[in-house]
Design an enzyme around this catalytic site. Structure first.
Site, mmCIF file in Angstrom:
data_model
loop_
_atom_site.group_PDB
_atom_site.id
_atom_site.type_symbol
_atom_site.label_atom_id
_atom_site.label_comp_id
_atom_site.label_asym_id
_atom_site.label_seq_id
_atom_site.Cartn_x
_atom_site.Cartn_y
_atom_site.Cartn_z
ATOM 1 N N ARG A 1 0.820 -1.218 0.000
ATOM 2 C CA ARG A 1 0.000 0.000 0.000
ATOM 3 C C ARG A 1 0.852 1.265 0.000
ATOM 4 O O ARG A 1 0.421 2.308 -0.473
ATOM 5 C CB ARG A 1 -0.999 -0.044 1.161
ATOM 6 C CG ARG A 1 -2.052 -1.139 0.966
ATOM 7 C CD ARG A 1 -3.016 -1.215 2.131
ATOM 8 N NE ARG A 1 -2.367 -1.517 3.377
ATOM 9 C CZ ARG A 1 -2.136 -2.745 3.851
ATOM 10 N NH1 ARG A 1 -2.503 -3.808 3.154
ATOM 11 N NH2 ARG A 1 -1.539 -2.920 5.004
ATOM 12 N N GLU B 1 2.925 -5.491 14.205
ATOM 13 C CA GLU B 1 1.830 -5.692 15.163
ATOM 14 C C GLU B 1 1.482 -7.181 15.163
ATOM 15 O O GLU B 1 1.061 -7.739 16.159
ATOM 16 C CB GLU B 1 0.637 -4.841 14.721
ATOM 17 C CG GLU B 1 -0.455 -4.678 15.753
ATOM 18 C CD GLU B 1 -1.638 -3.882 15.200
ATOM 19 O OE1 GLU B 1 -1.583 -3.450 14.022
ATOM 20 O OE2 GLU B 1 -2.608 -3.728 15.936
HETATM 21 P P1 AMP Z 1 3.957 -1.251 12.127
HETATM 22 O O1 AMP Z 1 5.274 -1.701 11.613
HETATM 23 O O2 AMP Z 1 3.534 -2.021 13.340
HETATM 24 O O3 AMP Z 1 3.869 0.235 12.351
HETATM 25 O O4 AMP Z 1 2.886 -1.659 11.058
HETATM 26 C C1 AMP Z 1 2.736 -0.937 9.958
HETATM 27 C C2 AMP Z 1 2.468 -1.790 8.752
HETATM 28 O O5 AMP Z 1 1.579 -2.874 9.004
HETATM 29 C C3 AMP Z 1 1.852 -0.939 7.733
HETATM 30 O O6 AMP Z 1 2.485 -1.206 6.517
HETATM 31 C C4 AMP Z 1 0.409 -1.333 7.691
HETATM 32 O O7 AMP Z 1 0.018 -1.508 6.380
HETATM 33 C C5 AMP Z 1 0.308 -2.638 8.422
HETATM 34 N N1 AMP Z 1 -0.662 -2.617 9.533
HETATM 35 C C6 AMP Z 1 -0.381 -2.813 10.840
HETATM 36 N N2 AMP Z 1 -1.481 -2.771 11.587
HETATM 37 C C7 AMP Z 1 -2.496 -2.512 10.753
HETATM 38 C C8 AMP Z 1 -3.904 -2.343 10.923
HETATM 39 N N3 AMP Z 1 -4.484 -2.431 12.123
HETATM 40 N N4 AMP Z 1 -4.648 -2.080 9.832
HETATM 41 C C9 AMP Z 1 -4.060 -1.996 8.613
HETATM 42 N N5 AMP Z 1 -2.756 -2.155 8.381
HETATM 43 C C10 AMP Z 1 -1.963 -2.415 9.432
#
Ligand code: AMP
Length: 173
Positions: free
Chosen positions: A61, A98
């Site tokens: 994305r 996450e």
């Molecule tokens: P982070 O590394 O934990 O900040 O996660 C960010 C990445 O995971 C991004 O590229 C998001 O596309 C995806 N992501 C993590 N949590 C979500 C969520 N609740 N909804 C959509 N995308 C998420």
């Protein structure tokens, strides 16, 4: 459109991709001509004064928003990709998500010394992905002039992980 109007177009998908995660689905917003254009304009408004040379976005994305933003600003776009996808010499960073762990690679010659880079993604969750991108930019001698997101999940404290970086999101939860 206002950011509140854009927020109303984000779809919550419970228990995707794993139980307990509420996935923020931006596809309705990307698929709507006015909403997509407006999102890019809001991102550009924050990014433009930071005078970036490069927008760095991770698949998948981050490519959609990052490519459009780079075009709007007249700068280059650098893709951060999952291991094994890029054909040339690479640098790699591994990080926690996450949900699970992952690695990202960029081409070793994609960011020159002193290049001004904005790292961009659709969602800031724990900040692991963005932190990995910051690390890659800095390893190549670039300067991160901002970390920009469409959505920030504030309860996951991703900003703390990005301490020292100028962080902005259009929509917060
Ligand atoms: P982070 O590394 O934990 O900040 O996660 C960010 C990445 O995971 C991004 O590229 C998001 O596309 C995806 N992501 C993590 N949590 C979500 C969520 N609740 N909804 C959509 N995308 C998420």
């Amino acid at each position: 459109m206002t950011t509140d109007e854009l927020k109303a177009m984000v779809r919550d998908v419970p228990d995707f991709p794993v139980e307990g995660i509420i996935f923020k689905d931006l596809m309705p917003l990307i698929g709507h001509a006015e909403a997509f254009r407006s999102t890019i304009e809001h991102l550009a408004e924050w990014a433009r004064p930071r005078d970036p040379d490069i927008i760095l976005g991770a698949e998948a994305r981050g490519f959609i928003f990052g490519g459009a933003l780079a075009y709007e600003l007249g700068c280059g776009f650098v893709p951060a990709r999952k291991p094994g996808k890029l054909p040339w010499e690479k640098v790699r960073a591994t990080y926690e998500l996450e949900y699970g762990t992952d690695s990202l690679e960029i081409h070793a010659d994609a960011i020159g010394p002193g290049a001004r880079v904005i790292v961009l993604d659709d969602v800031l969750a724990t900040g692991g992905t963005a932190h990995a991108k910051v690390e890659l930019v800095e390893r190549l001698g670039g300067e991160v002039v901002g970390a920009l997101f469409v959505i920030e999940l504030t309860f996951l404290d991703g900003r703390e992980r990005l301490e020292g970086t100028d962080v902005h999101a259009l929509i917060s939860y």
